[in-house]
Design a protein around this motif. Sequence first.
Motif, PDB file in Angstrom:
ATOM      1  N   LEU A 175      21.423  35.422  33.253  1.00 57.87           N
ATOM      2  CA  LEU A 175      22.585  35.803  34.056  1.00 57.87           C
ATOM      3  C   LEU A 175      23.238  34.585  34.715  1.00 57.87           C
ATOM      4  O   LEU A 175      24.466  34.506  34.823  1.00 57.87           O
TER       5      LEU A 175
ATOM      6  N   SER B  42      29.915  38.492  28.037  1.00 57.65           N
ATOM      7  CA  SER B  42      28.776  38.356  28.965  1.00 57.65           C
ATOM      8  C   SER B  42      28.619  39.663  29.727  1.00 57.65           C
ATOM      9  O   SER B  42      28.968  39.748  30.895  1.00 57.65           O
ATOM     10  N   GLU B  43      28.080  40.685  29.068  1.00 57.53           N
ATOM     11  CA  GLU B  43      28.041  42.002  29.723  1.00 57.53           C
ATOM     12  C   GLU B  43      27.311  41.989  31.066  1.00 57.53           C
ATOM     13  O   GLU B  43      27.856  42.488  32.057  1.00 57.53           O
ATOM     14  N   PRO B  44      26.086  41.445  31.135  1.00 53.62           N
ATOM     15  CA  PRO B  44      25.436  41.445  32.459  1.00 53.62           C
ATOM     16  C   PRO B  44      26.259  40.653  33.476  1.00 53.62           C
ATOM     17  O   PRO B  44      26.364  41.055  34.630  1.00 53.62           O
ATOM     18  N   GLY B  45      26.838  39.551  33.042  1.00 56.59           N
ATOM     19  CA  GLY B  45      27.604  38.687  33.932  1.00 56.59           C
ATOM     20  C   GLY B  45      28.823  39.377  34.500  1.00 56.59           C
ATOM     21  O   GLY B  45      28.993  39.460  35.719  1.00 56.59           O
ATOM     22  N   PHE B  46      29.680  39.927  33.647  1.00 56.88           N
ATOM     23  CA  PHE B  46      30.905  40.512  34.218  1.00 56.88           C
ATOM     24  C   PHE B  46      30.632  41.855  34.884  1.00 56.88           C
ATOM     25  O   PHE B  46      31.360  42.252  35.793  1.00 56.88           O
TER      26      PHE B  46
ATOM     27  N   GLU C 178      45.838  38.334  36.486  1.00 59.99           N
ATOM     28  CA  GLU C 178      45.039  38.292  37.709  1.00 59.99           C
ATOM     29  C   GLU C 178      44.311  39.614  37.929  1.00 59.99           C
ATOM     30  O   GLU C 178      43.263  39.653  38.566  1.00 59.99           O
ATOM     31  N   ARG C 179      44.880  40.689  37.425  1.00 61.87           N
ATOM     32  CA  ARG C 179      44.272  42.016  37.654  1.00 61.87           C
ATOM     33  C   ARG C 179      43.746  42.659  36.379  1.00 61.87           C
ATOM     34  O   ARG C 179      43.028  43.663  36.455  1.00 61.87           O
TER      35      ARG C 179
ATOM     36  N   GLY D  10      25.232  37.738  39.899  1.00 59.74           N
ATOM     37  CA  GLY D  10      26.501  38.400  39.600  1.00 59.74           C
ATOM     38  C   GLY D  10      27.190  38.853  40.875  1.00 59.74           C
ATOM     39  O   GLY D  10      28.405  38.715  41.023  1.00 59.74           O
TER      40      GLY D  10
ATOM     41  N   TRP E 156      37.145  30.238  36.355  1.00 56.70           N
ATOM     42  CA  TRP E 156      38.078  30.864  37.293  1.00 56.70           C
ATOM     43  C   TRP E 156      38.114  30.155  38.652  1.00 56.70           C
ATOM     44  O   TRP E 156      38.725  30.656  39.594  1.00 56.70           O
TER      45      TRP E 156
ATOM     46  N   PHE F 191      41.193  46.513  39.942  1.00 54.42           N
ATOM     47  CA  PHE F 191      41.422  45.583  38.845  1.00 54.42           C
ATOM     48  C   PHE F 191      40.505  45.924  37.685  1.00 54.42           C
ATOM     49  O   PHE F 191      39.548  46.675  37.843  1.00 54.42           O
TER      50      PHE F 191
ATOM     51  N   VAL G 256      29.488  40.701  38.286  1.00 53.49           N
ATOM     52  CA  VAL G 256      30.652  40.211  39.029  1.00 53.49           C
ATOM     53  C   VAL G 256      31.446  41.407  39.569  1.00 53.49           C
ATOM     54  O   VAL G 256      31.893  41.407  40.723  1.00 53.49           O
TER      55      VAL G 256
ATOM     56  N   MET H 281      40.625  36.891  45.161  1.00 60.75           N
ATOM     57  CA  MET H 281      41.690  37.872  44.902  1.00 60.75           C
ATOM     58  C   MET H 281      42.338  38.342  46.200  1.00 60.75           C
ATOM     59  O   MET H 281      43.532  38.582  46.259  1.00 60.75           O
TER      60      MET H 281
ATOM     61  N   ILE I  86      41.563  41.263  33.737  1.00 62.45           N
ATOM     62  CA  ILE I  86      40.858  39.989  33.565  1.00 62.45           C
ATOM     63  C   ILE I  86      40.026  39.975  32.284  1.00 62.45           C
ATOM     64  O   ILE I  86      39.053  40.730  32.144  1.00 62.45           O
ATOM     65  N   ASP I  87      40.423  39.114  31.358  1.00 62.60           N
ATOM     66  CA  ASP I  87      39.635  38.898  30.146  1.00 62.60           C
ATOM     67  C   ASP I  87      38.384  38.115  30.511  1.00 62.60           C
ATOM     68  O   ASP I  87      38.468  37.013  31.055  1.00 62.60           O
ATOM     69  N   SER I  88      37.236  38.645  30.173  1.00 67.63           N
ATOM     70  CA  SER I  88      35.992  37.940  30.496  1.00 67.63           C
ATOM     71  C   SER I  88      35.378  37.371  29.226  1.00 67.63           C
ATOM     72  O   SER I  88      35.712  37.806  28.125  1.00 67.63           O
ATOM     73  N   PRO I  89      34.473  36.414  29.391  1.00 67.74           N
ATOM     74  CA  PRO I  89      33.670  36.001  28.234  1.00 67.74           C
ATOM     75  C   PRO I  89      32.785  37.168  27.770  1.00 67.74           C
ATOM     76  O   PRO I  89      32.676  38.183  28.476  1.00 67.74           O
TER      77      PRO I  89
ATOM     78  N   ILE J 208      38.174  44.413  34.471  1.00 68.79           N
ATOM     79  CA  ILE J 208      37.517  43.224  33.924  1.00 68.79           C
ATOM     80  C   ILE J 208      36.681  43.629  32.712  1.00 68.79           C
ATOM     81  O   ILE J 208      36.054  44.689  32.717  1.00 68.79           O
TER      82      ILE J 208
ATOM     83  N   MET K 241      31.776  31.812  34.186  1.00 67.51           N
ATOM     84  CA  MET K 241      32.965  32.482  34.744  1.00 67.51           C
ATOM     85  C   MET K 241      33.439  31.805  36.029  1.00 67.51           C
ATOM     86  O   MET K 241      34.639  31.624  36.238  1.00 67.51           O
TER      87      MET K 241
ATOM     88  N   THR L 292      28.782  35.930  42.707  1.00 63.87           N
ATOM     89  CA  THR L 292      29.957  35.454  41.976  1.00 63.87           C
ATOM     90  C   THR L 292      31.100  36.459  42.104  1.00 63.87           C
ATOM     91  O   THR L 292      32.274  36.074  42.237  1.00 63.87           O
ATOM     92  N   GLY L 293      30.764  37.740  42.090  1.00 64.50           N
ATOM     93  CA  GLY L 293      31.774  38.781  42.277  1.00 64.50           C
ATOM     94  C   GLY L 293      32.353  38.777  43.681  1.00 64.50           C
ATOM     95  O   GLY L 293      33.548  39.038  43.881  1.00 64.50           O
TER      96      GLY L 293
ATOM     97  N   GLU M  96      25.798  32.995  32.474  1.00 69.11           N
ATOM     98  CA  GLU M  96      26.992  33.829  32.303  1.00 69.11           C
ATOM     99  C   GLU M  96      27.921  33.691  33.507  1.00 69.11           C
ATOM    100  O   GLU M  96      29.137  33.547  33.363  1.00 69.11           O
ATOM    101  N   VAL M  97      27.345  33.748  34.702  1.00 67.64           N
ATOM    102  CA  VAL M  97      28.212  33.736  35.891  1.00 67.64           C
ATOM    103  C   VAL M  97      28.700  32.329  36.234  1.00 67.64           C
ATOM    104  O   VAL M  97      29.814  32.166  36.725  1.00 67.64           O
TER     105      VAL M  97
END
Lengths: 328, 327
Positions: free
Chosen positions: B158, A61-65, A53-54, B127, B169, A27, A68, B138, A56-59, A29, B165, B130-131, B161-162
């Motif tokens: 962080l 938030s570079e460290p966050g996504f 679903e695959r 992160g 979601w 996917f 994730v 999924m 995925i637009d994120s906010p 993100i 999300m 959360t991932g 941010e998480v």
Amino acid sequence: MSEREITFSEAIREALAEELRRDPRVFIIGEDVAEAGTPFKVLSGLVDEFGKERIIDSPISEPGFTGVGVGAAMTGMRPVVDIMFGDFLTLSMDQIVNQAAKVHYMSGGKLKAPIVFRTTMGATRRSAAQHSQSLQAWVSHVPGLKVVMPSTPYDAKGLLKTAIRDENPVVFIEDKLMYKMKGIVPAEEYLIPFGVADVKRKGDDITLVATSSMVQVALGAAEKLKEIGISAEVIDPRTTWPLDKQAMIDSAKKTSRVIVIDEGYEQYGVTAELASVIADGAFYYLDAPVKRMGAMNVPIPFSPVLEDLTVPTEETVFQMAKSLCQRS
Amino acid sequence: MSKKKETSSDVEHWLYAYEQMAKIREFEEKVNELYMKALMPGLAHLYSGQEAVAVGVCEALHLDDYITSTHRGHGHCLAKGAAVDRMFAELLGKEAGFCKGKGGSMHIADPDSGNLGANAIVGGSMGIATGAALSAKMRGSGQVAVCFFGDGAVAQGLLYEVMNMAALWKLPVIYVCENNNYSEYTHRSETLAGEIIARAQAFGIHAETVDGQDVQLVQETMQKLVDRARRGEGPAFLECLTYRYYGHHVGDINRTYYRSKEEEHDWRENHDPLKLLAEKLIAQKLTDRAVLDKILADVATEVEAGMQFAINAPFPNPSEVNEDVYV
């Protein structure tokens, strides 16, 4: 094999679409990756086929996504994380360097993070100091990461598919100015292995080792060198890690003169590592010191007049090669 | 891991929780001894005092649910189901350790029990947890992910941010904040503005604060949060009020400059999670002192044997130094 001409960005999109179709774990993100298809439009249309679903637009938030993505990779998924500008790698560095790169080793091989961080590089887009850097040296420095720098649509597609199938974290760096460049790409599926350099032009008098954006610069310089009777070989390592040391050393042994060109800052840059490898492996064959050409050691300026001075060009590479070959 | 389903009654379950907490307590005492005798390389951040949080939380989870842990992570690891002997071996850098000696105290991971690893970057695993929850959603696996962190980590960006999300979601992740009042050597009054759970509530995340010394309360609250996450109702935040008995790490001995001996004494005497559970079970006539003493004695034997195993275990072969860098 049936061949077509497509752009660099179409090659990237095809690689992603094929891998998304092949493997349900894959996917994407990142910021504005779905309907917007990123500011560069590289991902346009993917959301139509694969859904939100695959894709995925994120906010913002570079460290966050990025984190994730790493967590999803550690638990059975195959994320492709889109980091819009290479400059934003700095925001995600903890997740890439301290988490993704080390989790396999730290866990004694029990955990892994099969994840691709797609990002960009390259100056001369008049985007100034925070949207123009080429930070491949930062990630190439870290054990546990693989780093890919394609220079043609063909390489981009084959290397990206390999990156997505790799079991390790891979940083995949695309030159923004190359997105519209066209090249021959087979319609059939193919993969390009990591750690295998490509000879982009054969020559005998001097070796130009170049990465990503600098490959076209080196090829242009080689054409000019030909006019004054100098035959230049252009070698593209394609991946800075794993690194095909032997291909560079073999070429250096043949030509005895080498310039290494990369668009990252020259100080402590990718050019330093490559030049060291070549000097070490071909020392007795060299007729001149291995020269390095990178981005000038300044923050990238906005004014076009200034910005153009900061990166190697066909002309500066030509002049450097000419002087190395002792032609005036 | 939860023996709830394997045991026939509530009392057996709480005796198991007592045993788990006692195991963590005893383990940490031995770690402290090893360190003081200079038998342990590096350093360790002891979990003593916070046992009810790890045990209460993990008893509400399934074996294949995920946790991410912290530098103060021995308790999480044991509570999720890791074996004492291989944990000691990891702490001593031995081949038999959970990570073949490559991770050590601050990086213990045991994927077989759902532990995605301790993390030496404060807040570094937010992160990842959360991932893992996104991945579970999924894949439709029904798993939940729990992210342990301390009150110090609440200051890391962080988290926000998480949580954003996770709320957007509706991810099956539960953020468990172990508020032990100290961000390393600094009281939280100097590092934290506002209330901790208000941060989660700002994202519309269901948040609760509980007495983290009461294992029954922690587990019951956690069970509610886990159930709603499994039902697809989204993330939750649980603040557990707790206390670490030792310093920030084993070498942090003289700490009166940041907290008083009276305060430490008060928590040990009046808020100890093992004492609290023992008193309750005895008062309710569900058990007696002899049963609990037997548990303590058995745990001491198990921990001692695990430590001896690790002390006698071989170090890794030097040839392993550059293995496992890449898959």
